[in-house]
Design a protein around this motif. Sequence first.
Motif, short mmCIF file in Angstrom:
data_model
loop_
_atom_site.label_atom_id
_atom_site.label_comp_id
_atom_site.label_asym_id
_atom_site.label_seq_id
_atom_site.Cartn_x
_atom_site.Cartn_y
_atom_site.Cartn_z
N ARG A 195 -11.75 10.18 -5.94
CA ARG A 195 -11.28 8.80 -5.79
C ARG A 195 -11.21 9.06 -3.67
O ARG A 195 -12.00 7.78 -3.49
CB ARG A 195 -9.87 8.66 -5.56
CG ARG A 195 -9.36 6.87 -5.46
CD ARG A 195 -8.23 6.99 -5.57
NE ARG A 195 -6.98 7.79 -4.73
CZ ARG A 195 -6.92 6.66 -3.58
NH1 ARG A 195 -7.46 6.12 -3.43
NH2 ARG A 195 -6.04 7.94 -2.70
N VAL A 210 -2.66 3.15 -1.89
CA VAL A 210 -3.48 2.47 -2.99
C VAL A 210 -2.43 1.04 -2.88
O VAL A 210 -1.11 1.06 -2.95
CB VAL A 210 -3.46 3.08 -4.16
CG1 VAL A 210 -3.64 2.51 -5.46
CG2 VAL A 210 -3.68 4.73 -4.55
N ARG A 227 0.86 -1.22 0.12
CA ARG A 227 -0.27 -0.08 -0.26
C ARG A 227 0.84 1.73 -0.02
O ARG A 227 1.19 1.87 1.36
CB ARG A 227 -1.33 -0.43 0.99
CG ARG A 227 -1.93 0.89 1.13
CD ARG A 227 -2.71 0.56 1.99
NE ARG A 227 -3.86 -0.22 2.73
CZ ARG A 227 -4.72 -0.23 1.58
NH1 ARG A 227 -5.57 0.58 0.14
NH2 ARG A 227 -5.72 -1.45 1.92
#
Length: 558
Positions: free
Chosen positions: A556, A208, A204
């Motif tokens: 997002r 992300v 990560r």
Amino acid sequence: MKNRLIGEILKDKFGVSDQDIAQALEIQKKNSGYIGQILIQLGSITESQLLEALSEQLSVPIKFQIDELKFQDFINDIKTKINIDFFYKNNFLPFGIEENKILTLTTDPLKIHIISKLEQDTGLKVHLFLTYDRYIKSLYKRFVENSTEEFVSLEAEDPEKLKDMALEVPVIRYLNDIITRAVELNASDIHIEPQEKRFMVRFRIDGVLHEMDEIDESFYLALTSRIKLLSGLDIAEKRLPQDGKFSVRIGSSPIDIRTSTIPTVKGEDVVIRLLYRGKLSFELDKLGIKKDHYDILVDLIKRPYGMILVTGPTGSGKTTTLYSVLSMLNSKEDKIITVEDPVEYQIEGLNQIQIKPEIGLTFASALRSILRHDPDIIMVGEIRDKETAEISIQSALTGHLVFSTLHTNDAPSSLFRLLDMDIEDYLINASVLGIVAQRIVRTNCPYCSQETHIEDDVIKKFKLDVLADKFSHLLEKKQFMRGKGCEKCAGTGYRGRIAIYEIFEYSEDLKEAFVRQKSLDSIKTLLEKKPYYRTLREDGFLKVLEGKTTIEEVLRIA
């Protein structure tokens, strides 16, 4: 001109001490080996730092990625002409031909005799590229090697055999390697996940997940056993979740590691969380908060009593904001006690309590006890239930400054979350000083970002022009930027993160509307009239206007 010594370059570029270099030279005299590799083993430098230094010393370029489709075709052709295994064992892996040169990855460019043999066997000049040892191994395993003989899959999961596997050198080396790689990419977590027919390793990075490697079943068993062994967990227990921890040093950076395992239908899912002790900097003004929000928050935390809530989902940076606030308030005159799950960072001057529900030490029970210790400031890691909420509010009403977190989508919703916990509206109005909502967005990579154009219809759709006019006094600059992707950002175009905020002071007009109407819309309507107020998305778009992130990234998460 004579090449500079590798020790001199490492000293100049990365601040390696004379003492470390002297120690490495002493080890080299006794055991031979390269100075750079010895410094890695001592923890003085990382592998990427050594590659940079070697590249400068020998004028050999660095390459972290090749065209793998072309590589497969090349390998199929070249392996009939040369002994690939021989060169691989000597840390060389050819990957293509260009202008009568054989392009070759290596970690050891000083093996002149290997270079000569490759030139002799192919009739081509060798053009070297430096890369990670792990990258050469990954390419070899996926495209060259036909079978894996290092591990034999276990029919019976014998704890003693699992322990023996966990102590195998390849497993130790691989775990060290993925942790080092994660640190170099500034990853926050490493995920080792069992899938239907494969076992994935993912990092990560800036919030992300990125797929980094694939391992076979036997290696997965050995790797998870190794992690459990280091973390003090039961190797044989696969039916229940387990949590543990250990520490490592990568280069000169101390890293605290939290491990967690959970059973799934396909095997144990393992998460390694990396906590960077050496990178701690809890400074509120460096988290991305704008001046108007900063002034409001500083005014709130200077109040003698009351409750301030920070809200957002897991991983939204709430703990970092709270630690930054407590660091500002940390003084010899005040006693600060925190109740956390877990205590992620230990901070000098704070009395931090780790809750342990299995022995009855919950947020609520810890809160009852700490009030007898006469604290001035209390931080409750999370309000999860009515009991914790009630004690927190009573603490705020009896002369304590209380900080805590909630899980809600935005700041105004926090008031109604407390109502859902059966907290009376008059108690909410009497205790709450203000609410902060936040999220984390990735920032454009500073190494590959370039100015970009945004179409007028997009600007109008998201009202970027209106936002720019309204908050022009807060904009440091105005330009749209986007990262194109490079080695420094793993090709994503983003490197680093910044917080976006939604903040308001719980003023008298809001309290009156809350009690009278109990409507989220009425609270939001009043907030929209306040000159400082903006939603999470709007605060994110201010960062877009400044070139710090992109519209896609804000959408997002907000």
